[in-house]
Design an enzyme around this catalytic site. Structure first.
Site, PDB file in Angstrom:
ATOM      1  N   TYR A   1      -7.230  -8.928  11.494  1.00  0.00           N
ATOM      2  CA  TYR A   1      -6.003  -8.542  12.206  1.00  0.00           C
ATOM      3  C   TYR A   1      -6.141  -8.949  13.668  1.00  0.00           C
ATOM      4  CZ  TYR A   1      -4.660  -5.547   8.246  1.00  0.00           C
ATOM      5  OH  TYR A   1      -4.292  -5.072   7.010  1.00  0.00           O
TER       6      TYR A   1
ATOM      7  N   GLN B   1       1.205  -6.421   5.694  1.00  0.00           N
ATOM      8  CA  GLN B   1       1.574  -6.144   4.329  1.00  0.00           C
ATOM      9  C   GLN B   1       2.911  -6.837   4.055  1.00  0.00           C
ATOM     10  OE1 GLN B   1       1.055  -1.964   3.316  1.00  0.00           O
ATOM     11  NE2 GLN B   1      -0.940  -1.881   4.324  1.00  0.00           N
TER      12      GLN B   1
ATOM     13  N   ASN C   1     -12.282  -0.824  -0.785  1.00  0.00           N
ATOM     14  CA  ASN C   1     -11.596  -1.395   0.380  1.00  0.00           C
ATOM     15  C   ASN C   1     -12.356  -1.049   1.652  1.00  0.00           C
ATOM     16  OD1 ASN C   1      -9.047  -2.399   1.853  1.00  0.00           O
ATOM     17  ND2 ASN C   1      -9.311  -0.343   2.692  1.00  0.00           N
ATOM     18  N   GLU C   2     -12.620  -2.037   2.487  1.00  0.00           N
ATOM     19  CA  GLU C   2     -13.245  -1.848   3.800  1.00  0.00           C
ATOM     20  C   GLU C   2     -14.323  -0.763   3.766  1.00  0.00           C
ATOM     21  OE1 GLU C   2     -10.336  -1.362   6.955  1.00  0.00           O
ATOM     22  OE2 GLU C   2      -9.674  -3.428   6.729  1.00  0.00           O
TER      23      GLU C   2
ATOM     24  N   GLU D   1       0.853  -1.192   0.000  1.00  0.00           N
ATOM     25  CA  GLU D   1       0.000   0.000   0.000  1.00  0.00           C
ATOM     26  C   GLU D   1       0.885   1.237   0.000  1.00  0.00           C
ATOM     27  OE1 GLU D   1      -2.889   0.026   3.163  1.00  0.00           O
ATOM     28  OE2 GLU D   1      -3.682   1.983   2.608  1.00  0.00           O
TER      29      GLU D   1
ATOM     30  N   GLU E   1      -6.542  -9.096   3.534  1.00  0.00           N
ATOM     31  CA  GLU E   1      -5.632  -8.535   4.538  1.00  0.00           C
ATOM     32  C   GLU E   1      -5.710  -9.446   5.755  1.00  0.00           C
ATOM     33  OE1 GLU E   1      -5.952  -4.321   5.387  1.00  0.00           O
ATOM     34  OE2 GLU E   1      -6.505  -3.895   3.301  1.00  0.00           O
TER      35      GLU E   1
END
Ligand code: AHR
Length: 518
Positions: A244, A365, A172-173, A27, A294
């Site tokens: 996460y 990442q 994204n999200e 990113e 992710e």
């Protein structure tokens, strides 16, 4: 010593592992791109400014595909800023990370870089602050052979051949209030559907990934998936989710943090359930796969953020490591400990256990930002502790997951009572091996591990790699790059139908067997 028995059976396949589950993510965030992938003038830079030392480690990791350009960044990004002569590219405020984006490295550079790194590019389009028309133009720029404004511009910019980028994320999200241009599920579904139509008119061969829900604490969690899947079912191939796991200031404690694999299991089952519900309700034949685009351990060390629940209502990530509007600031540069690496190893086991449904996964990442690889500006490169479980996952996790079951002593965690050993077996027909990835969560004792590999014939343990150590807080640094390293446990080399090994206390293990199924 505690004892565990483990049975795996070649005749019961549980899902073939798609190579794309070993993908990763870069990113425009902090130093991921600038001084991670790209640093003109660096002794390791090639003629385009790409760091060859970074490329070497990415090749070592065997990463097949890299998602780009964000992340939260993509929702503020105008891709047209990033093409054409570098001197004409604007410097922009990136609202997502309060940084200045120079656009020195852009779309064409990424595609060139990906080629050199031997990875397939995977793109995300901005469905936050940009338009559906712009998404179509981007596909045209990348994939249309020529003879139109955007495809001819790509050719003018030095790329005659179309990029033929196959995988495209629709935003994204988009569920999160921190996302620029965040929408509710109904509005996202409408916008994504219209974007998907246009993008597919331009290139019908592309695969589309809808932005699914990721965060359990948001009231929209799963309801979001139900709504968007109902609207988008015929137009997409994957739904994305992110996962996460954090242990900032030891807020979870060793036991519960290590057990994060169980939470990932619950998380993936929830997405699978949403998919099954919508598929059944709409009586659809085509399955939609999961794209875990992710996933990682992320301790939010330099973000004003104490627990994952803080995401609720959040509109910005406030960093403590840099002032606003710096170029490529050193942010989100997590230092990963042995405990983080063991936890990631556990997550990897869950990922393989869901190989039948998760067909793309991107470690988030790749370089400098919550990453297994750290570079120094104008300096060297470092393998973080998390480099190793990902390396072995990617190297030996390819093939067919087979059904397995473990019987072992148990431990109590916030996720319930769990066996101290969590394991998965991958059968690789081509090289006639079976690999067991096993996490021993017992903090006091080694575990004697009796593995019975049924219908594999006589098996021979070829290799036992173990990640463990006396200090869970240990991490690798440029001064001490080998603080956290896997070690080899010598193996006997005998052939049998079941073999017993020892899994050291608090360890992540890779057990590689030569099999002979005839
Ligand atoms: O990977 C860091 C950030 O985490 C990404 O930009 C975003 O998608 C997620 O919240």
């Amino acid at each position: 010593m505690k004892r565990a028995e483990y049975f795996a059976d070649r005749k019961f396949p549980a899902g073939s592992v798609d190579d794309n589950v070993f993908a990763s993510f870069t990113e425009h965030l902090g130093r991921c791109i600038y001084s991670g992938l790209y640093e003109p003038g660096h002794p390791e830079a090639d003629e385009q400014g790409f760091r060859k030392d970074t490329i070497r480690l990415i090749k070592e990791l065997g990463v097949p595909m890299v998602r780009y350009p964000g992340g939260n960044f993509v929702s503020c990004f105008d891709w047209t800023d990033s093409i054409g002569p570098k001197e004409n590219r604007p410097r922009r405020m990136d609202y997502a990370w309060a940084s200045v984006e120079t656009n020195e490295f852009g779309l064409d550079e990424f595609v060139d870089w990906a080629k050199k790194a031997g990875v397939e590019p995977m793109m995300a389009v901005n469905l936050g602050t940009d338009s559906i028309r712009s998404a179509g133009y981007l596909v045209e720029y990348c994939n249309h052979p020529g003879g139109t404004y955007w495809s001819d511009l790509r050719i003018k910019n030095g790329h005659k051949e179309p990029y033929n980028i196959k995988y495209w994320c629709l935003g994204n999200e988009m569920e999160g209030s921190w996302q620029a241009g965040h929408l509710n599920a109904e509005d996202y579904a409408k916008k994504a559907l219209e974007a998907a139509k246009i993008m597919r008119w331009v290139d019908p061969s592309i695969k589309l990934i809808a932005s699914g829900s990721s965060y359990e604490m948001l009231p929209s969690y799963l309801e979001w998936d139900k709504t968007i899947l109902t609207e988008l079912y015929d137009h997409i191939d994957y739904i994305s989710t992110h996962a996460y796991y954090m242990n900032k200031n030891n807020c979870m404690g060793t036991t519960d943090f290590l057990a994060s694999y169980k939470q990932l299991d619950t998380h993936l089952k929830a997405t699978e359930t949403a998919l099954d519900f919508v598929q059944a309700k709409a009586t659809k034949k085509k399955p939609i796969q999961i794209c875990l685009d992710e996933w990682n351990v992320w301790n939010f060390s330099d973000i004003v953020f104490e627990k994952m629940d803080d995401l609720l209502g959040m509109t910005t990530f406030q960093m403590t490591s840099a002032k606003p509007w710096e170029v490529a600031p050193s942010i989100l540069e997590e230092k990963y400990s042995l405990l983080d690496a063991l936890t990631l190893g556990g997550l990897a086991i869950t990922l393989l256990q869901h190989a039948d449904r998760v067909k793309i996964a991107c470690l988030a990442q790749l370089v400098n930002v919550i990453a297994p690889i750290t570079t120094k500006r104008n300096g060297g490169i470092l393998k973080q502790s998390t480099f190793y479980p990902f390396l072995y996952l990617s190297r030996y996790g390819r093939g067919e997951v087979v059904k397995s079951i473990v019987s072992s002593p148990q431990y109590d965690s916030v996720y319930g009572t769990l066996p101290v050993v969590e394991a998965v077996t991958v059968y690789n027909r081509e090289d006639e091996t079976a690999t067991i990835f096993a996490l021993n969560c017992d903090q006091e004792e080694d575990v004697e591990f009796k593995a019975e590999l049924n219908h594999f014939g006589k098996v021979r343990l070829m290799e036992h790699i173990v990640l463990d150590g006396p200090d869970l807080e240990a991490f690798n640094s440029f001064e001490h790059p080998e603080n956290v390293m896997p070690r080899e446990i010598p193996v006997g080399g005998e052939e049998a139908e079941s073999l017993t090994t020892v899994l050291p206390k608090l360890s992540w293990n890779v057990l590689r067997y030569k099999v002979n199924e005839k």
